[in-house]
Scaffold this active site. Structure first.
Site, PDB file in Angstrom:
ATOM      1  N   LYS A  81      89.532  38.675  57.641  1.00 16.59           N
ATOM      2  CA  LYS A  81      88.682  38.411  58.647  1.00 16.59           C
ATOM      3  C   LYS A  81      89.046  38.468  60.118  1.00 16.59           C
ATOM      4  O   LYS A  81      90.304  38.586  60.421  1.00 16.59           O
ATOM      5  CB  LYS A  81      88.508  36.795  58.665  1.00 16.59           C
ATOM      6  N   SER A 156      81.748  30.820  58.548  1.00 17.47           N
ATOM      7  CA  SER A 156      81.844  32.030  59.456  1.00 17.47           C
ATOM      8  C   SER A 156      82.472  33.226  58.717  1.00 17.47           C
ATOM      9  O   SER A 156      82.273  34.288  59.401  1.00 17.47           O
ATOM     10  CB  SER A 156      82.517  31.701  60.788  1.00 17.47           C
ATOM     11  N   SER A 180      84.264  27.416  56.649  1.00 18.49           N
ATOM     12  CA  SER A 180      83.996  28.671  56.982  1.00 18.49           C
ATOM     13  C   SER A 180      84.377  29.656  55.787  1.00 18.49           C
ATOM     14  O   SER A 180      84.229  30.980  55.777  1.00 18.49           O
ATOM     15  CB  SER A 180      84.420  29.298  58.060  1.00 18.49           C
TER      16      SER A 180
END
Lengths: 490, 482
Positions: A81, A156, A180
């Site tokens: 990420k 996210s 997330s």
């Protein structure tokens, strides 16, 4: 060969590479090819590290060929990420303000996966500064859900989840502040774990809400999840909130034996506000648990009612302070060089550099911390946080673990909630209490509703990762969830 | 109307730990701009602070020296405001749960003592330094600004006093005392000119015992400017009150050149720092053992030392002040003292002759080539009348320059004082014989003639005659002649 690799667990690929049944270069090449093919449609990645990944793979192959020592999961690519600092690889947090920011250091987690000789294949898309539940709040555009490209992958960590679901990487890393990791894992049909707060170092994780953020694995199966946790967990003296605990052998703990366990079904998260289809899958999974010799009972955690509101005070408050450093002075985007004053430069930089949702949360947080409002908002939210932790502690006196759906809905349509922040915030209703309490939780796929994956959340007391991984492992076997999106077969 | 000046101080001391408060960067003063900075003190994305144990120890020692209670648990807070020299746009500081609280310190004002309450001693990090280029020299109206982050993250101890101080003079004495303590503790060099000691003040005038409005004064960069700024402000506020107007609550800036204070910002313009607990750090919980170890490490502090010098060693105030005012000099003195010489005599030599030589050559006492024991031996030779005081001064100078031990110089140079009666009688008689004029002058009552004759005696003995003995014999012989 291709299909063979693609269907394998990451730890199996690692074995094959070690046994020289396949080379790191071949594996890396295969995933890079898939990325190249799928990216135009999916947008899972912000940055693909094709060149450096190929080079690293070659190095590892050379080492393996010459019998040199390599790390535990040598040559297995990993998608990271874009919220974790990678030395020499730009790290954007999906924000214009860090569009061209190249860190000068590696996050501790990146150091650890490098020690394991894993290969960073790319940096995945996300909601800007991890604020969002759909990956629509990205300066680089939204990521599509591989199960249905009209839908969001969740957020996210939507880029990492989509990359996993589409077979763009053997495993991935995400971060979880209010859900997330787990919510996108749920929406994309993969496994995601948010560890106990402090188990994985936050050093190098670009901060959203420091007291809630945790880094964790996003994988295709429970064994990979346990294996990756072994790599990234452990004390780090650069993170003062890191737990000085012994490292666990998570893989060894996967026995599948659940006899005599007691599981609590959280009433507040398994009724109102949860879609019927999701509830159906959830209940079926609870029945499977019972069939494995587990006692399932309902339990009420009454303060969960206030979790969302207290989260939306604490997280933005910390964010308003954490994001103050993006001012155009030292690095990152600067609106213009000839502003009349530094204050004007700040204003234009931050106005132009941050997206809507980030600005909304900075405003919320700034307000909540303001003189005269602190006790009313931040102070009260912290008290609720303590109450929620007590609810959990009380429940864990009776139950080994707690369960709930991970997300109240399956993947929703792109654009469906983006203009209604409150509706969007509800996406994390099941995951947020866990972050407030700092305990570990994971999501595993437990079925499909209307062709879209449903996630099952398992929550345990602090440092009970072994336990929830083992329950997940047993469930995974029993459920036998092997559905893959069309994209995966592409 | 009866006016009383009420002052409280807020002091920042840069701690001389080798690394910064929350990272491993060096704390050395000066150097190439931004050479001593890393991702942590530059506030790069993703970095985290780690508390410097040494800084905590320094602050605890200072707090103990100021009679504060050490908190069993204290926490760090973030103080949020935007300024380009602050990399994170928040400062990690302490707020409502500081490292230590509730201390006191007595200052000696000569005629009276004043007890100054200490509200707290806490830890925080320093900011970087801005250089604003342009006519204004300040951030407002600057053409551009340059930032140097070498100082960013250096540990600071902040000391807040109660409003117990009653004059600019007391403020200055308090600050000097505090500096002496910090220097004795070895936790800071406390150089105001380098900014390692900084002081802001709150000053108000109470009228007939009624509390006045506080004004905060900033930018006082020396002990002198502290006194000047507060004296100016004291007069200004009295003037305002005398004119029947009200003092405005505000922050004022001291202008060194004009010797005046100017309004910087009003109460309404004050920042809202949005303090909240620093989530990246865990609470500081110093255990009893640690605190006790630190307490044991505290050396005798200047005030106690001065008292001991004056009451036990009977040193005059002027000498004890000079010695205590410089920790290294006091240490030198105490090492010399172990040789068993008269403390007052020794004190005179250390604070007089030796200090003069050190100052003349700008040599710190730590590098003095005359060992404390050497100086003690020299003084012993004087007290045993082996050499005269005058000779001793010359020997000290030589030892100071050459590094040779004083007693060796005396021995090698054959510099023994002649106090043998027979030898001196012979010399005196010769001098009397050779100087009839002076002798008759003496007899006619001219005191000057005795000095002249003594000079001759000294010359004949090449300065080695014991002055007291020679004078006694000379006077005797002259009077006997009469």
């Amino acid at each position: 060969m291709k299909e063979e690799i693609l269907g394998k667990k990451a730890i199996e690929i690692a074995d094959m590479i070690k046994k020289r049944e396949v080379s790191a270069s071949e594996v890396t090449g295969l995933f890079l090819e898939r990325i190249e093919k799928l990216e135009p449609e999916l947008g899972s990645f912000i940055t693909v590290c094709a060149e450096s990944a190929r080079e690293k793979a070659k190095e590892i192959d050379k080492k393996i060929d010459s019998g040199e020592k390599v790390g535990r999961f040598a040559g297995v690519p990993i998608a990271v990420k874009d919220v974790l600092c990678t030395k020499g690889i730009r790290t954007t947090c999906a924000s214009k303000i860090l569009e061209n920011f190249v860190p000068v250091y590696d996050a501790t987690v990146i150091e650890r996966i490098s020690e394991a000789s894993m290969i960073v294949i790319g940096k995945t898309n996300m909601d800007e500064f991890a604020m969002g539940s759909s990956t629509e709040n990205s300066f680089f555009g939204p990521t599509k859900n591989p199960w249905d490209k009209e839908r969001v992958p969740g957020g996210s960590s939507g880029g990492s989840a989509a990359a996993m679901a589409a077979g763009e990487a053997p495993w991935a890393i995400g971060s979880d502040t209010g859900g997330s990791i787990r919510q996108p894992a749920s929406l994309c049909g993969i496994v995601g774990l948010k560890p106990t707060y402090g188990l994985v170092s936050r050093y190098g994780l670009v901060a959203f809400a420091s007291s809630l953020d945790q880094v964790g694995p996003m994988t295709g199966n429970v064994a990979d999840c346990a294996a990756m946790l072994e790599v990234i967990a452990g004390h780090d003296r650069r993170d003062s909130t890191s737990i000085p605990a012994q490292r666990n052998e998570y893989l060894e703990g996967l026995t599948g034996d659940l006899k005599g366990m007691k599981v609590g079904i959280v009433s507040e998260l398994s009724g109102d506000g949860i879609d019927e289809g999701v509830l159906r899958c959830f209940r079926l999974t609870c029945e499977i648990l019972e069939s494995l010799g587990v006692i399932c009972e309902e339990v009420s955690l009454p303060n969960f009612e206030y979790a969302l509101s207290s989260y939306y005070i604490i997280a933005p408050a910390e964010a308003s302070s954490n994001l103050a450093r993006y001012d155009g002075v030292r690095y990152g985007f600067r609106a213009r060089d000839n502003a009349d004053s530094v204050w004007e430069m700040y204003e234009e930089t931050r106005t132009g550099g941050f997206g809507q949702e980030v600005k909304r949360r900075i405003m919320l947080g700034t307000f909540a911390l303001s003189a005269g409002y602190y006790e009313q908002y931040y102070g009260k939210a912290q008290k609720i946080r303590t109450l929620i932790l007590r609810d959990f502690e009380k429940a864990f006196e009776r139950f080994d673990i707690l369960v709930s759906p991970t997300s109240p809905t399956v993947a929703f349509r792109i654009g469906e909630k983006v203009d209604d922040p409150l509706k969007m915030y509800l996406s994390d209703i099941c995951t947020i209490p866990v972050n407030l309490a700092g305990i570990p939780a994971m999501s595993i796929p437990c079925g499909l509703d209307d062709g879209l994956p449903v996630g099952f959340q398992l929550m345990g007391p602090a440092l009970s990762e072994s336990l929830i991984l083992n329950v997940s492992f047993a469930l995974e076997e029993e459920i036998g969830f092997d559905a893959k999106p069309q994209t995966f077969r592409a | 109307m009866e006016f009383e000046t009420v002052i409280g101080l807020e002091i920042h001391i840069e701690l001389n730990t080798s690394s910064k408060m929350f990272c491993g960067c060096s704390t050395e003063f000066g150097g190439e701009p931004n050479a001593r900075a890393c991702p942590v003190c530059l506030g790069h994305p993703g970095v985290l602070p780690v508390v410097n144990r040494g800084a905590v120890e320094s602050a605890i020692m200072l707090a103990l020296a100021l009679n504060c209670k050490i908190s069993e648990r204290s926490i760090f807070h973030r103080k949020n405001y935007f300024y380009p020299d602050m990399p994170k746009n928040y400062q990690i500081s302490q707020y409502d749960v500081p490292l230590s609280v509730d201390g006191w310190f007595d200052i000696d004002m000569g005629e009276y003592e004043r007890r100054v309450g200490i509200v707290r001693v806490h830890l925080e990090e320093d900011t970087g330094k801005s250089i604003h280029v342009g006519e204004s020299g300040r951030i407002h109206g600057a053409e551009y600004s340059l930032e140097d982050f070498n100082r960013a993250g250096i540990p600071l101890a902040e000391i807040v006093t109660r409003p117990d101080i009653r004059s600019p003079e007391e403020s200055s004495v308090f600050l000097q005392n505090l500096r002496d303590i910090a220097v004795y503790l070895g936790i800071s060099d406390c150089k105001m000119e380098e900014g390692s000691l900084r002081c802001d003040a709150n000053i108000s005038i109470s009228v007939d015992g009624k509390e006045g409005t506080k004004v905060e004064i900033k930018n006082m960069n020396s002990f002198r400017s502290l006194r000047r700024a507060l004296s100016f402000e004291e007069e200004r506020q009295r003037g305002v009150l005398n004119a029947g107007r009200e003092v405005k609550q505000e922050t004022r800036h001291f202008d060194e050149v004009g010797g005046e204070t100017h309004s910087l910002r009003s109460k309404e313009e004050a920042f809202d720092y949005r303090y909240f607990p620093e989530p990246d750090l865990v609470p500081l919980e110093p255990d009893k053992e640690w605190t006790n170890d630190l307490r044991a490490k505290i050396p005798e502090l200047p005030q106690e030392k001065r008292k001991r010098y004056e009451s036990a060693l009977l040193l005059p105030k002027e000498i004890s002040s000079v010695l205590v005012g410089d920790r290294a000099l006091a240490e030198y003195f105490e090492r010399a003292l172990t040789e068993g010489q008269d403390p007052v005599e020794l004190g005179k030599w250390v604070s007089g002759e030796l200090l003069a030589l050190l100052r003349q050559e700008s040599i710190p006492v730590e590098e003095c080539r005359v060992e404390p024991s050497g100086l003690a031996n020299l003084i012993k030779l004087v007290s045993e009348k082996v050499i005269s005081g005058k000779m001793a001064k010359d020997v000290l100078r030589e030892a100071f320059d050459s590094g040779e031990r004083p007693e060796e110089i005396v021995k090698e140079g054959g510099l023994f004082q002649i106090s043998d009666e027979n030898e001196l009688v012979g010399v005196v008689d010769d001098v009397i014989k050779e100087n009839p004029m002076a002798v008759s002058d003496f007899k006619s009552g001219k005191e000057q003639a005795l000095k002249f004759l003594m000079g001759k005696v000294m010359k004949k003995t090449r300065g080695k005659a014991s002055p007291e003995e020679a004078t006694r014999i000379l006077t005797e012989r002259l009077e006997n002649q009469a």
